[in-house]
Scaffold this motif. Structure first.
Motif, short mmCIF file in Angstrom:
data_model
loop_
_atom_site.label_atom_id
_atom_site.label_comp_id
_atom_site.label_asym_id
_atom_site.label_seq_id
_atom_site.Cartn_x
_atom_site.Cartn_y
_atom_site.Cartn_z
N ARG A 68 -9.76 0.06 1.17
CA ARG A 68 -8.95 -1.06 1.66
C ARG A 68 -8.28 -1.79 0.50
O ARG A 68 -7.15 -2.29 0.64
N LEU A 69 -8.97 -1.90 -0.63
CA LEU A 69 -8.38 -2.55 -1.79
C LEU A 69 -7.13 -1.82 -2.26
O LEU A 69 -6.15 -2.43 -2.66
N LEU A 70 -7.18 -0.49 -2.22
CA LEU A 70 -6.07 0.31 -2.70
C LEU A 70 -4.89 0.28 -1.72
O LEU A 70 -3.73 0.37 -2.13
N ARG A 71 -5.20 0.15 -0.43
CA ARG A 71 -4.15 0.20 0.59
C ARG A 71 -3.40 -1.12 0.71
O ARG A 71 -2.51 -1.25 1.54
N GLY A 112 -1.19 4.96 1.47
CA GLY A 112 -1.85 5.08 2.75
C GLY A 112 -3.29 5.54 2.61
O GLY A 112 -3.82 5.67 1.50
N PRO A 113 -3.95 5.81 3.73
CA PRO A 113 -5.36 6.21 3.68
C PRO A 113 -5.59 7.52 2.96
O PRO A 113 -6.63 7.69 2.30
N ILE A 114 -4.67 8.46 3.05
CA ILE A 114 -4.86 9.76 2.40
C ILE A 114 -4.83 9.60 0.88
O ILE A 114 -5.71 10.09 0.17
N THR A 115 -3.83 8.88 0.38
CA THR A 115 -3.75 8.66 -1.07
C THR A 115 -4.92 7.83 -1.57
O THR A 115 -5.50 8.13 -2.62
#
Length: 347
Positions: free
Chosen positions: A213-216, A222-225
């Motif tokens: 969640r921090l990265l998104r 997105g969730p894949i990356t």
């Protein structure tokens, strides 16, 4: 860990060549084992601790985990760095195993040893790679259908990959139906499977890897990356600084400086290819027409304005490298993402 015995393993798909050196560096044993868990278990489980050296490869993850569980020190050599093996004029399995053993006995740092990921992390990455293979297969089929319809004088309306099998069926010339209907059915099945896998990736991000969640927070990630970034890096404590992540993923330029010569070279492209491609795709979105106004976009635009050959491509790679550092910083600090933090700091 102090060891007196050094073992070199040259691993093949069917067999494993062994070379065992004693404390004086003399060859104590040469043998060959079937490439099976049971054979390795009989040979290594219960024996005195040894230093075992093998190269990176398809079998090195499970072999290294098994040997470590039996109490041995395992060095997984970076295959790109062991030039003595690749450039040997009398290369064979036995000599490769002996070379690995002697390098591991002399100085393990010459091998640039790597650390394989855990079994759970490897399973998650395998799921992402399987989904990536389905996407690439669907893209290939879509390109084939588009090309064949164009050759018959038709065209497929512009559409997403998810809706292609339906839109192409509407524009399909009657004479091509026997040839292309099976391909459209395959594309539809691939789309359904990809959708299921993406839903599973969403579930994994929410339930097992909440740090994604921090990265998104960054628009374009997105969730894949995000999941690929967390799984590939696995342990953020391995990296001294956020800048080292870009080098780990092969997003820094090669260096071949000598004397006054220091040419500008392409990026190294080491590390995980899938994650590097995902970061580049995110960078392309950030710099694209729908990308948000943020520090990353402004950074890439400044590089693109310098001009020269491939200025836009260099800007994309630079943003991808900067993005990897930013994702790492968000992950380790747990802070809230500020798109225009540099502007606020300057003000």
């Amino acid at each position: 860990m102090s060891t007196r015995i050094t073992v070199g393993l040259d691993v093949g798909d069917r067999s494993i060549e062994l070379c065992i050196l004693d404390s004086d560096g003399e060859v104590q044993e040469r043998s060959r084992l079937p490439n099976r868990m049971a054979a390795l278990q009989v040979r290594f489980q219960g024996s005195a601790p040894m230093r075992v050296v093998l190269e990176t490869g398809k079998h090195s993850p499970w072999i290294s985990r098994a040997l470590e569980s039996w109490g041995h020190e395992v060095l997984v050599a970076n295959a790109r760095r062991v030039h003595l093996i690749g450039r040997d004029h009398r290369k064979n399995d036995a000599s490769d195993a002996e070379t690995l053993a002697r390098l591991g006995r002399m100085d393990p740092r010459l091998l640039r040893p790597i650390r394989h990921r855990g079994e759970v992390t490897q399973a998650g990455l395998s799921f992402l790679r399987a989904r990536d293979a389905l996407v690439r297969s669907r893209t290939l089929q879509i390109n084939v259908v588009r090309g064949l319809i164009k050759s018959a004088g038709g065209s497929v309306p512009k559409c997403s990959a998810e809706s292609f099998h339906r839109r192409a069926a509407e524009a399909l010339p009657p004479e091509l139906s026997p040839a292309l209907v099976p391909l459209l059915e395959i594309i539809g099945m691939l789309t359904a499977k990809i959708t299921q896998m993406e839903q599973e990736i969403e579930r994994l991000c929410e339930e097992r890897y909440p740090e994604t969640r921090l990265l998104r927070q960054i628009k374009g990630v997105g969730p894949i990356t995000a999941l690929a970034f967390v799984l590939v890096l696995e342990d953020p404590q391995r990296f001294a600084t956020s800048r080292s992540v870009g080098a780990y993923l092969g997003l820094v330029p090669r260096q071949r400086a000598s004397g006054d010569s220091d040419p500008q070279l392409r990026v190294t492209k080491t590390g995980d290819r899938m994650l590097r491609r995902l970061l580049v795709q995110s960078a392309q979105y950030i710099l694209g027409p729908f990308g948000p106004d943020c520090d990353l976009r402004r950074y890439g635009e400044r590089i693109a304005l310098r001009g020269g050959m491939n200025a836009k491509k260099r800007a994309v790679v630079a943003v991808a490298r900067k993005l990897s550092s930013l994702l790492f910083a968000l992950w380790t600090s747990g802070s809230v993402y500020e798109p225009l933090r540099q502007q606020r700091t300057a003000a």
